[in-house]
Design a protein around this motif. Structure first.
Motif, PDB file in Angstrom:
ATOM      1  N   PHE A 130     -10.136  16.583 -11.588  1.00  0.00           N
ATOM      2  CA  PHE A 130      -9.200  17.555 -11.092  1.00  0.00           C
ATOM      3  C   PHE A 130      -8.390  17.027 -10.159  1.00  0.00           C
ATOM      4  O   PHE A 130      -8.600  16.140  -9.532  1.00  0.00           O
ATOM      5  N   GLY A 131      -6.891  17.506 -10.063  1.00  0.00           N
ATOM      6  CA  GLY A 131      -6.069  17.217  -9.109  1.00  0.00           C
ATOM      7  C   GLY A 131      -6.105  17.837  -7.975  1.00  0.00           C
ATOM      8  O   GLY A 131      -7.199  18.782  -7.802  1.00  0.00           O
ATOM      9  N   ARG A 132      -5.312  17.593  -6.978  1.00  0.00           N
ATOM     10  CA  ARG A 132      -5.226  18.172  -5.669  1.00  0.00           C
ATOM     11  C   ARG A 132      -3.660  18.687  -5.581  1.00  0.00           C
ATOM     12  O   ARG A 132      -2.759  18.329  -6.161  1.00  0.00           O
ATOM     13  N   ARG A 133      -3.742  19.849  -4.723  1.00  0.00           N
ATOM     14  CA  ARG A 133      -2.562  20.402  -4.211  1.00  0.00           C
ATOM     15  C   ARG A 133      -1.762  19.624  -3.068  1.00  0.00           C
ATOM     16  O   ARG A 133      -2.561  18.648  -2.668  1.00  0.00           O
ATOM     17  N   GLY A 140      -7.963  21.624   7.183  1.00  0.00           N
ATOM     18  CA  GLY A 140      -7.891  20.103   6.925  1.00  0.00           C
ATOM     19  C   GLY A 140      -8.299  19.425   5.615  1.00  0.00           C
ATOM     20  O   GLY A 140      -8.594  18.495   5.521  1.00  0.00           O
ATOM     21  N   GLY A 141      -7.855  20.337   4.628  1.00  0.00           N
ATOM     22  CA  GLY A 141      -8.450  19.580   3.170  1.00  0.00           C
ATOM     23  C   GLY A 141      -7.323  20.187   2.306  1.00  0.00           C
ATOM     24  O   GLY A 141      -6.349  20.556   2.600  1.00  0.00           O
ATOM     25  N   THR A 142      -7.393  19.871   1.171  1.00  0.00           N
ATOM     26  CA  THR A 142      -6.363  20.331   0.019  1.00  0.00           C
ATOM     27  C   THR A 142      -7.177  21.202  -1.356  1.00  0.00           C
ATOM     28  O   THR A 142      -8.492  20.488  -1.494  1.00  0.00           O
ATOM     29  N   ASP A 143      -6.787  22.117  -1.742  1.00  0.00           N
ATOM     30  CA  ASP A 143      -7.218  22.769  -2.502  1.00  0.00           C
ATOM     31  C   ASP A 143      -6.932  21.981  -4.245  1.00  0.00           C
ATOM     32  O   ASP A 143      -6.173  21.289  -4.224  1.00  0.00           O
ATOM     33  N   HIS A 144      -7.492  22.591  -5.214  1.00  0.00           N
ATOM     34  CA  HIS A 144      -7.298  22.018  -6.557  1.00  0.00           C
ATOM     35  C   HIS A 144      -6.061  22.534  -7.037  1.00  0.00           C
ATOM     36  O   HIS A 144      -5.475  23.516  -6.597  1.00  0.00           O
ATOM     37  N   GLY A 145      -5.563  21.404  -7.742  1.00  0.00           N
ATOM     38  CA  GLY A 145      -4.211  21.558  -7.982  1.00  0.00           C
ATOM     39  C   GLY A 145      -3.895  20.628  -9.358  1.00  0.00           C
ATOM     40  O   GLY A 145      -4.979  20.049  -9.739  1.00  0.00           O
ATOM     41  N   GLY A 147      -1.819  18.020  -9.425  1.00  0.00           N
ATOM     42  CA  GLY A 147      -1.465  16.654  -8.919  1.00  0.00           C
ATOM     43  C   GLY A 147      -2.397  15.481  -8.918  1.00  0.00           C
ATOM     44  O   GLY A 147      -3.381  15.792  -8.447  1.00  0.00           O
ATOM     45  N   ASN A 148      -2.159  14.357  -9.517  1.00  0.00           N
ATOM     46  CA  ASN A 148      -3.309  13.157  -9.486  1.00  0.00           C
ATOM     47  C   ASN A 148      -2.839  11.938  -9.578  1.00  0.00           C
ATOM     48  O   ASN A 148      -1.720  11.709  -9.736  1.00  0.00           O
ATOM     49  N   VAL A 149      -3.605  11.002  -9.394  1.00  0.00           N
ATOM     50  CA  VAL A 149      -3.305   9.753  -9.570  1.00  0.00           C
ATOM     51  C   VAL A 149      -4.445   8.822 -10.299  1.00  0.00           C
ATOM     52  O   VAL A 149      -5.562   9.266  -9.875  1.00  0.00           O
ATOM     53  N   SER A 150      -4.101   7.740 -11.086  1.00  0.00           N
ATOM     54  CA  SER A 150      -5.109   7.041 -11.562  1.00  0.00           C
ATOM     55  C   SER A 150      -4.867   5.521 -11.239  1.00  0.00           C
ATOM     56  O   SER A 150      -3.595   5.065 -11.159  1.00  0.00           O
ATOM     57  N   LEU A 151      -5.663   4.847 -11.167  1.00  0.00           N
ATOM     58  CA  LEU A 151      -5.673   3.366 -10.958  1.00  0.00           C
ATOM     59  C   LEU A 151      -6.100   2.736 -12.121  1.00  0.00           C
ATOM     60  O   LEU A 151      -7.214   3.013 -12.608  1.00  0.00           O
ATOM     61  N   ILE A 152      -5.320   1.674 -12.713  1.00  0.00           N
ATOM     62  CA  ILE A 152      -5.676   0.709 -13.747  1.00  0.00           C
ATOM     63  C   ILE A 152      -5.804  -0.486 -13.231  1.00  0.00           C
ATOM     64  O   ILE A 152      -4.555  -0.977 -12.659  1.00  0.00           O
ATOM     65  N   LEU A 153      -6.732  -1.257 -13.406  1.00  0.00           N
ATOM     66  CA  LEU A 153      -7.002  -2.611 -12.967  1.00  0.00           C
ATOM     67  C   LEU A 153      -7.422  -3.835 -13.885  1.00  0.00           C
ATOM     68  O   LEU A 153      -8.123  -3.235 -14.896  1.00  0.00           O
ATOM     69  N   GLY A 163       5.575   5.783 -13.305  1.00  0.00           N
ATOM     70  CA  GLY A 163       5.606   7.129 -13.230  1.00  0.00           C
ATOM     71  C   GLY A 163       6.491   7.439 -12.118  1.00  0.00           C
ATOM     72  O   GLY A 163       6.526   6.402 -11.158  1.00  0.00           O
ATOM     73  N   GLU A 164       6.998   8.523 -12.019  1.00  0.00           N
ATOM     74  CA  GLU A 164       7.727   9.052 -10.680  1.00  0.00           C
ATOM     75  C   GLU A 164       7.081  10.218 -10.223  1.00  0.00           C
ATOM     76  O   GLU A 164       6.811  11.123 -10.616  1.00  0.00           O
ATOM     77  N   LEU A 165       7.355  10.438  -8.826  1.00  0.00           N
ATOM     78  CA  LEU A 165       6.867  11.515  -8.164  1.00  0.00           C
ATOM     79  C   LEU A 165       7.844  12.323  -7.622  1.00  0.00           C
ATOM     80  O   LEU A 165       9.132  11.722  -7.068  1.00  0.00           O
ATOM     81  N   ASP A 166       8.062  13.511  -7.959  1.00  0.00           N
ATOM     82  CA  ASP A 166       9.503  14.454  -7.821  1.00  0.00           C
ATOM     83  C   ASP A 166       8.894  15.502  -6.842  1.00  0.00           C
ATOM     84  O   ASP A 166       8.422  16.591  -7.433  1.00  0.00           O
ATOM     85  N   MET A 167       9.000  15.218  -5.572  1.00  0.00           N
ATOM     86  CA  MET A 167       8.246  16.308  -4.506  1.00  0.00           C
ATOM     87  C   MET A 167       9.287  17.522  -4.417  1.00  0.00           C
ATOM     88  O   MET A 167       8.779  18.464  -3.750  1.00  0.00           O
ATOM     89  N   THR A 168      10.485  17.432  -4.964  1.00  0.00           N
ATOM     90  CA  THR A 168      11.389  18.601  -5.087  1.00  0.00           C
ATOM     91  C   THR A 168      10.959  19.722  -5.949  1.00  0.00           C
ATOM     92  O   THR A 168      11.537  20.666  -5.985  1.00  0.00           O
ATOM     93  N   ASN A 169      10.459  19.174  -6.934  1.00  0.00           N
ATOM     94  CA  ASN A 169       9.944  20.072  -8.359  1.00  0.00           C
ATOM     95  C   ASN A 169       8.505  20.412  -8.349  1.00  0.00           C
ATOM     96  O   ASN A 169       8.012  20.298  -9.318  1.00  0.00           O
ATOM     97  N   LEU A 170       8.076  21.065  -7.204  1.00  0.00           N
ATOM     98  CA  LEU A 170       6.735  21.418  -7.329  1.00  0.00           C
ATOM     99  C   LEU A 170       6.710  22.980  -8.239  1.00  0.00           C
ATOM    100  O   LEU A 170       7.312  23.749  -8.084  1.00  0.00           O
ATOM    101  N   ILE A 171       5.198  22.926  -8.820  1.00  0.00           N
ATOM    102  CA  ILE A 171       5.119  24.349  -9.444  1.00  0.00           C
ATOM    103  C   ILE A 171       3.930  25.106  -8.804  1.00  0.00           C
ATOM    104  O   ILE A 171       2.886  24.391  -8.884  1.00  0.00           O
ATOM    105  N   ASN A 172       4.079  26.050  -7.970  1.00  0.00           N
ATOM    106  CA  ASN A 172       3.208  26.813  -7.389  1.00  0.00           C
ATOM    107  C   ASN A 172       2.420  25.531  -6.505  1.00  0.00           C
ATOM    108  O   ASN A 172       1.289  25.604  -6.013  1.00  0.00           O
ATOM    109  N   GLY A 173       3.262  25.031  -5.619  1.00  0.00           N
ATOM    110  CA  GLY A 173       2.573  24.150  -4.552  1.00  0.00           C
ATOM    111  C   GLY A 173       2.205  22.692  -5.382  1.00  0.00           C
ATOM    112  O   GLY A 173       1.316  21.850  -4.653  1.00  0.00           O
ATOM    113  N   ASP A 174       1.770  22.503  -6.582  1.00  0.00           N
ATOM    114  CA  ASP A 174       1.375  21.624  -7.381  1.00  0.00           C
ATOM    115  C   ASP A 174       2.390  20.301  -7.713  1.00  0.00           C
ATOM    116  O   ASP A 174       3.438  20.770  -8.056  1.00  0.00           O
TER     117      ASP A 174
END
Length: 174
Positions: A130-133, A140-145, A147-153, A163-174
């Motif tokens: 699952f992602g996080r908000r 002091g935590g974050t709820d399910h959302g 947003g997520n990240v994967s590491l590939i090694l 990929g790009e992160l657009d923090m100005t285009n959140l949907i319901n805080g996600d």
């Protein structure tokens, strides 16, 4: 080998027969890997302070995965999982410990794979169920959302952030 231990004949339904064969092969694999797992857990069980929620630390799972890959070159996929990442409260300290364990485990894993000469044959992918908000909650935590990240090694992976992160285009805080 496992197919010879089946006590009932294969089903006449092709799908059911395929499932019977897959089950027999899976049970055979469990039997084949039992000595490797027993040997690796006997020598590498972490102390209690390095365990997460009563389960062996992620680094321990990665150490076992490296041994399986090194000792059984035909191994195609190994899944290692760990709990404790569902941090709705006090996230900073919990995440610091969990991510430190992940970093330690990945470093040891890649070193072992490299020393075995298998670096070009192994790719590691991290993911979460699952992602996080983005915003912190009141505990002091974050709820399910979403947003997520994967590491590939791996040596065959193009390095960098993709990929790009657009923090100005959140949907319901996600």
């Amino acid at each position: 080998r496992a197919l010879t231990t089946m006590t009932s004949p294969l089903s006449s339904d092709p799908l059911e027969a395929a499932a019977q064969i897959a089950l027999a092969r899976s049970l055979g694999a469990v039997t084949s890997f039992a000595p490797v797992l027993a040997a690796s857990t006997a020598t590498t069980n972490p102390p209690p302070d390095q365990q997460t929620n009563g389960r062996a630390a992620l680094s321990e799972g990665l150490a076992t995965a490296a041994k399986l890959i090194i000792n059984h070159h035909e191994t195609r996929i190994v899944v290692v999982s760990a709990g404790g990442f569902d941090t709705h409260a006090n996230q900073l300290a919990t995440q610091k410990a969990l991510l430190s364990d992940l970093a330690t485990g990945l470093q040891s894993f890649t070193t072992a794979i490299d020393q075995a000469g298998l670096s070009d044959d192994v790719i590691v992918v991290t993911t979460s169920e699952f992602g996080r908000r983005v915003a912190e909650n009141g505990s002091g935590g974050t709820d399910h959302g979403t947003g997520n990240v994967s590491l590939i090694l791996g040596t065959k992976i193009v390095p960098g952030i993709h990929g790009e992160l657009d923090m100005t285009n959140l949907i319901n805080g996600d």
